[in-house]
Design an enzyme around this catalytic site. Structure first.
Site, short mmCIF file in Angstrom:
data_model
loop_
_atom_site.label_atom_id
_atom_site.label_comp_id
_atom_site.label_asym_id
_atom_site.label_seq_id
_atom_site.Cartn_x
_atom_site.Cartn_y
_atom_site.Cartn_z
N LYS A 5 0.84 -1.21 0.00
CA LYS A 5 0.00 0.00 0.00
C LYS A 5 0.87 1.25 0.00
O LYS A 5 0.59 2.22 -0.70
CB LYS A 5 -0.94 -0.01 1.22
CG LYS A 5 -2.05 -1.05 1.08
CD LYS A 5 -2.85 -1.28 2.36
CE LYS A 5 -3.81 -2.46 2.17
NZ LYS A 5 -4.59 -2.80 3.38
N GLN A 7 -4.73 -1.75 9.61
CA GLN A 7 -4.61 -3.07 8.98
C GLN A 7 -5.16 -4.16 9.90
O GLN A 7 -4.84 -4.21 11.09
CB GLN A 7 -3.13 -3.34 8.63
CG GLN A 7 -2.90 -4.60 7.80
CD GLN A 7 -3.50 -4.55 6.41
OE1 GLN A 7 -3.66 -3.49 5.81
NE2 GLN A 7 -3.85 -5.70 5.87
N ASP A 58 -11.08 2.46 3.82
CA ASP A 58 -11.34 1.01 3.70
C ASP A 58 -12.82 0.74 3.48
O ASP A 58 -13.20 -0.36 3.06
CB ASP A 58 -10.92 0.30 5.00
CG ASP A 58 -9.57 -0.41 4.86
OD1 ASP A 58 -9.22 -0.81 3.74
OD2 ASP A 58 -8.89 -0.56 5.89
N1 GUN Z 1 -6.78 -7.14 6.04
C1 GUN Z 1 -7.09 -7.87 4.95
N2 GUN Z 1 -7.65 -7.08 4.01
C2 GUN Z 1 -7.70 -5.84 4.54
C3 GUN Z 1 -8.17 -4.59 4.03
O1 GUN Z 1 -8.68 -4.47 2.92
N3 GUN Z 1 -8.04 -3.53 4.88
C4 GUN Z 1 -7.50 -3.64 6.13
N4 GUN Z 1 -7.43 -2.54 6.88
N5 GUN Z 1 -7.07 -4.80 6.61
C5 GUN Z 1 -7.16 -5.87 5.81
#
Ligand code: GUN
Length: 314
Positions: free
Chosen positions: A75, A119, A142
């Site tokens: 990211k 996350q 998100d």
């Molecule tokens: N863990 C797995 N996929 C995601 C996501 O799309 N966002 C976040 N914050 N954590 C994750």
């Protein structure tokens, strides 16, 4: 500048595959994501040239889970590719829930941060739901906050969870007909299955949606009738050739790490679809890796750009 509705024009050779002598068409998420990131970067540089500030995404990472570290690093790299500012805040997994909530509040209050993510998964002593609900929904890129989930469900502008949003974008860019088509979604998770079902039935997409899960009794029969199957059930190679009809469009969301001594990383990614068996029957199919995965991060970038532009909320 391309618009969201532009389709990809790639050499056919990069779009087709062949298993057992039958041709299928690959939906190339990696190439699509690269195109979209270039579009975002172009827009960001235009905004900056006009005196605007660069979009700023912050990420909170708790602990040292290998998968989470990889996702967050990807990211941060995507932010660089898009010309965004990024901030990574790391904490050990003994951080208390209150300390984490305080960190969330700091990001809510920071006018320099347009959007942020925490996350997941979080350590067991921390309530993920409490943390998600502490995020200012206007910065919830998100799309996990109940306000965004609810607004999306009733068709209002909102941040939409990146994986389903990326799948919708792939279907659009590859001109997959969805109107009136039967779409079966395997899996009912809050991050993928549930929002995907809402998006596929919304006006303009217009699919007839069935959601199957671990307790479904007619899963195979439903799949056999499907024009589009979105597999997000988290079981490697779950979807087999005797579960699909010829011409089906298959979207594979699975990313299970399977130990593999022949790889430097020690594992390879296995989707929820038995690709070798299903691809010859499909008209279009996403690979793993290189399908849905790259699109997910790319949609997070799109959400961050929308946050910076106050596209959904003032
Ligand atoms: N863990 C797995 N996929 C995601 C996501 O799309 N966002 C976040 N914050 N954590 C994750």
């Amino acid at each position: 500048m391309k618009t969201e509705n532009d389709t990809l024009h790639q050499p056919l050779s990069s779009l087709t595959g062949d298993v057992g002598g039958r041709a299928y068409s690959l939906i190339d998420g990696k190439a699509t994501a690269a195109t979209i990131k270039a579009e975002i970067k172009e827009e960001v540089e235009r905004m900056v040239a006009q005196g605007g500030k660069r979009p700023h995404l912050a990420a909170i990472l708790v602990g040292h889970d290998g998968g989470s570290e990889t996702y967050v690093n990807n990211k941060v790299r995507a932010c660089e590719e898009c010309g965004f500012q990024s901030t990574l805040l790391r904490f050990e997994d003994d951080i208390t829930e209150q300390q984490l909530l305080d960190e969330v509040q700091k990001l809510n209050d920071d006018p320099n941060v347009d959007g942020f993510i925490v996350q997941l998964p979080l350590p067991r002593h921390i309530s993920e739901q409490r943390v998600i609900e502490a995020i200012d929904y206007r910065k919830d890129v998100d799309g996990f906050h109940p306000i965004n989930v609810g607004r999306m469900a009733i068709g209002l502008p909102a941040f939409v969870s990146a994986t389903p949003k990326g799948i919708l974008e792939l279907l659009r860019r590859y001109e997959v007909e969805t109107s009136g088509k039967k779409c079966v979604i395997l899996g009912r998770s809050n991050i993928v299955g549930k929002p995907m079902s809402q998006l596929m039935m919304q006006k303009g997409v217009d699919a007839t949606v069935t959601v199957c899960h671990s307790r479904s009794k007619t899963l195979k029969e439903e799949c056999l009738q499907a024009d589009i199957i979105i597999a997000a059930i988290g079981q490697p190679a779950f979807l087999k050739s005797d579960m699909v009809k010829p011409g089906v469009v298959v979207i594979d969301v699975g990313t299970t790490r399977v130990p593999d001594a022949s790889r430097k990383s020690g594992f390879h990614l296995q989707g929820d679809v038995d690709f070798e068996a299903v691809a010859p029957l499909a008209s279009q199919i996403t690979p793993v890796p290189g399908g849905v995965g790259p699109m997910t991060i790319c949609m997070l970038m799109q959400n961050t750009l929308a946050a910076a532009k106050h596209e959904y909320y003032d």
